[in-house]
Every structure is written in structure tokens, then in C-alpha cells.
Design a protein around this motif. Structure first.
Motif, short mmCIF file in Angstrom:
data_model
loop_
_atom_site.label_atom_id
_atom_site.label_comp_id
_atom_site.label_asym_id
_atom_site.label_seq_id
_atom_site.Cartn_x
_atom_site.Cartn_y
_atom_site.Cartn_z
N UNK A 137 -0.80 4.75 12.69
CA UNK A 137 -1.27 3.92 13.80
C UNK A 137 -1.56 2.50 13.33
N UNK A 138 -2.18 2.39 12.17
CA UNK A 138 -2.56 1.08 11.65
C UNK A 138 -1.33 0.24 11.32
N UNK A 139 -0.37 0.81 10.61
CA UNK A 139 0.85 0.07 10.27
C UNK A 139 1.63 -0.32 11.52
N UNK A 140 1.71 0.56 12.49
CA UNK A 140 2.41 0.23 13.74
C UNK A 140 1.76 -0.97 14.41
N UNK A 141 0.44 -0.98 14.48
CA UNK A 141 -0.27 -2.10 15.10
C UNK A 141 -0.12 -3.39 14.32
N UNK A 142 -0.26 -3.33 13.00
CA UNK A 142 -0.10 -4.53 12.18
C UNK A 142 1.31 -5.09 12.28
N UNK A 143 2.30 -4.20 12.25
CA UNK A 143 3.70 -4.65 12.32
C UNK A 143 4.03 -5.26 13.68
N UNK A 144 3.39 -4.76 14.72
CA UNK A 144 3.62 -5.33 16.06
C UNK A 144 3.08 -6.75 16.15
N UNK A 145 2.08 -7.08 15.32
CA UNK A 145 1.45 -8.40 15.36
C UNK A 145 2.08 -9.39 14.38
N UNK A 146 2.97 -8.93 13.50
CA UNK A 146 3.58 -9.84 12.54
C UNK A 146 4.01 -9.09 11.30
N UNK A 147 4.65 -9.79 10.37
CA UNK A 147 5.13 -9.11 9.16
C UNK A 147 3.99 -8.59 8.31
N UNK A 148 4.16 -7.38 7.83
CA UNK A 148 3.20 -6.76 6.91
C UNK A 148 3.99 -5.92 5.93
N UNK A 149 3.59 -5.96 4.68
CA UNK A 149 4.25 -5.20 3.63
C UNK A 149 3.41 -3.95 3.35
N UNK A 150 4.03 -2.78 3.46
CA UNK A 150 3.34 -1.51 3.19
C UNK A 150 3.84 -0.96 1.86
N UNK A 151 2.95 -0.97 0.86
CA UNK A 151 3.27 -0.47 -0.47
C UNK A 151 2.51 0.83 -0.71
N UNK A 152 3.24 1.93 -0.83
CA UNK A 152 2.61 3.17 -1.22
C UNK A 152 2.19 3.08 -2.67
N UNK A 153 1.15 3.84 -3.02
CA UNK A 153 0.67 3.85 -4.40
C UNK A 153 0.40 5.30 -4.77
N UNK A 154 1.11 5.79 -5.79
CA UNK A 154 1.07 7.22 -6.09
C UNK A 154 1.54 7.48 -7.51
N UNK A 155 1.43 8.73 -7.90
CA UNK A 155 2.04 9.21 -9.14
C UNK A 155 3.46 9.68 -8.82
N UNK A 169 5.81 8.45 12.64
CA UNK A 169 5.61 8.21 11.21
C UNK A 169 6.20 6.86 10.79
N UNK A 170 5.40 6.06 10.10
CA UNK A 170 5.80 4.74 9.64
C UNK A 170 6.32 4.81 8.21
N UNK A 171 7.44 4.13 7.96
CA UNK A 171 7.99 4.08 6.60
C UNK A 171 7.25 3.04 5.76
N UNK A 172 7.23 3.31 4.48
CA UNK A 172 6.75 2.34 3.51
C UNK A 172 7.87 1.35 3.20
N UNK A 173 7.51 0.15 2.78
CA UNK A 173 8.51 -0.82 2.33
C UNK A 173 8.85 -0.59 0.87
N UNK A 174 7.88 -0.06 0.13
CA UNK A 174 8.08 0.22 -1.29
C UNK A 174 7.03 1.19 -1.78
N UNK A 175 7.22 1.66 -2.99
CA UNK A 175 6.26 2.57 -3.63
C UNK A 175 6.03 2.09 -5.05
N UNK A 176 4.78 2.08 -5.49
CA UNK A 176 4.42 1.75 -6.85
C UNK A 176 3.90 3.02 -7.50
N UNK A 177 4.50 3.39 -8.62
CA UNK A 177 4.06 4.53 -9.42
C UNK A 177 3.97 4.08 -10.88
N UNK A 178 3.68 5.01 -11.76
CA UNK A 178 3.64 4.67 -13.18
C UNK A 178 5.02 4.27 -13.70
#
Length: 185
Positions: A137-155, A169-178
Motif C-alpha cells: 500500500x505504501x509503495x503504491x501511494x508513494x509511486x502515485x505521487x512521484x518517483x520512488x526507488x524501492x530497494x529490498x534488503x535481505x540475505x 503486490x508491488x515489485x522492488x526496483x532492486x535488492x541489496x544482499x551480502x
């Protein structure tokens, strides 16, 4: 094969096991360097991170060195998008919903980069969270208001062959792992 809820529950169980196996093994330190590098190009732009709970990978050291404003998520109510409140390492925190710490005195910010916690992710850029839909919900709302980069952070151990998805379901733009930063097309 079961309905979407059953498939998500099974995927969550698998991803939780992967996350638990990686937690506490020292991989956070390696991943934090990659997260800092990923944020380096976003200088003074507002970033939203999170304060980890359970076995979540810890983004706090990278958040603390970001030169711009940093916010952390605050749950306003079930079924609502998250709000991000200004955070610094010196911020006084109180217990929030679901065991997450939140700033005692909230000043809302609108992030342009969101470091997204997750239970699991796949090579398509879909993430699996705890099941409340807050980040979708948050990413959908932020993206509707302008560009936002969604970076997942995980192992890396949290990667799944395929995350079961719904229309919201909103897609991530990228993922950062080890292993580093991976962009999704």
C-alpha cells in the motif's frame, strides 16, 4: 496447489528458515557496505529505512551515515499505508506495533528511496512480507505521487524460486544482499 494464501504461507515458511540460517553469521556487515554504496548516489534525498525486528538484516549502520533525512516506518492503522517519521541515531524510541521501535515524537517525511524489509524475494523483484500489505500500500501511494526507488534488503538465503503474487503486490526496483546490489528489469 492451494490458494494464494496457502502458497504465500508455505513460501513464508521457507524464506523464514533461510533468513534464520543467515542471521548472526556476520553477513550483515558485508551487506551494509553494499547498502551504503547503493545509497551513495542519492545524497540528500529522503530515505526510509527500518529498525530491524526478529531476524531481519540490520540497515541501521547504513541509515546512520546517509547525509539526508532518514525516516522509519510507523503503522497508523491496519489496512493503511505506513507513515515514515524522521529518525537519527539519537532519536528517542518507544515500542510500536508488532514489536518495532518508533520515534517518540513523530515528524513525517516523504521518502524518495525506501529500504524495504522482507521475508523473501524472487528474481522478478517481488517480495514477500509478513502478510499485512503495509509496504504494498505504501509503495503504491508513494509511486502515485512521484518517483520512488524501492530497494529490498535481505540475505541471499531469503531468495525464493518464485514469490506467489496478487494484483496489489508491488515489485522492488532492486535488492541489496551480502552479494551486492541487483537491479530488476
Amino acid at each position: 496447489m492451494g490458494g494464494i494464501d496457502e502458497r504465500k504461507a508455505a513460501a513464508r515458511k521457507q524464506a523464514f528458515a533461510g533468513r534464520k540460517s543467515a542471521f548472526g553469521t556476520g553477513l550483515d556487515a558485508v551487506a551494509q557496505g553494499h547498502l551504503r554504496a547503493a545509497l551513495a548516489g542519492y545524497d540528500a534525498r529522503p530515505v526510509a529505512g527500518y529498525l530491524p525486528i526478529r531476524t531481519e538484516i540490520n540497515p541501521v549502520p547504513a541509515m546512520a551515515t546517509h547525509p539526508g533525512p532518514v525516516g522509519v516506518p510507523v503503522i497508523r492503522a491496519a489496512g493503511q499505508p505506513l507513515e515514515f517519521h524522521l529518525w537519527t541515531p539519537e532519536t528517542t524510541l518507544v515500542e510500536g506495533p508488532f514489536g518495532a521501535k518508533i520515534p517518540a515524537h513523530g515528524q513525517a517525511i516523504t521518502p524518495r528511496v525506501v529500504i524495504v524489509p522482507l521475508v523473501g524475494f524472487d528474481a522478478r523483484g517481488y517480495r514477500l512480507g509478513y502478510g499485512g500489505g503495509f509496504y504494498d500500500r505504501t509503495l503504491a501511494g508513494l509511486r502515485a505521487a512521484g518517483p520512488v526507488l524501492a530497494l529490498g534488503y535481505a540475505y541471499d538465503a531469503q531468495e525464493l524460486p518464485e514469490v506467489p503474487i496478487d494484483a496489489y503486490d508491488q515489485r522492488l526496483d532492486g535488492i541489496v544482499t551480502q552479494a551486492g546490489l541487483r537491479w530488476f528489469a
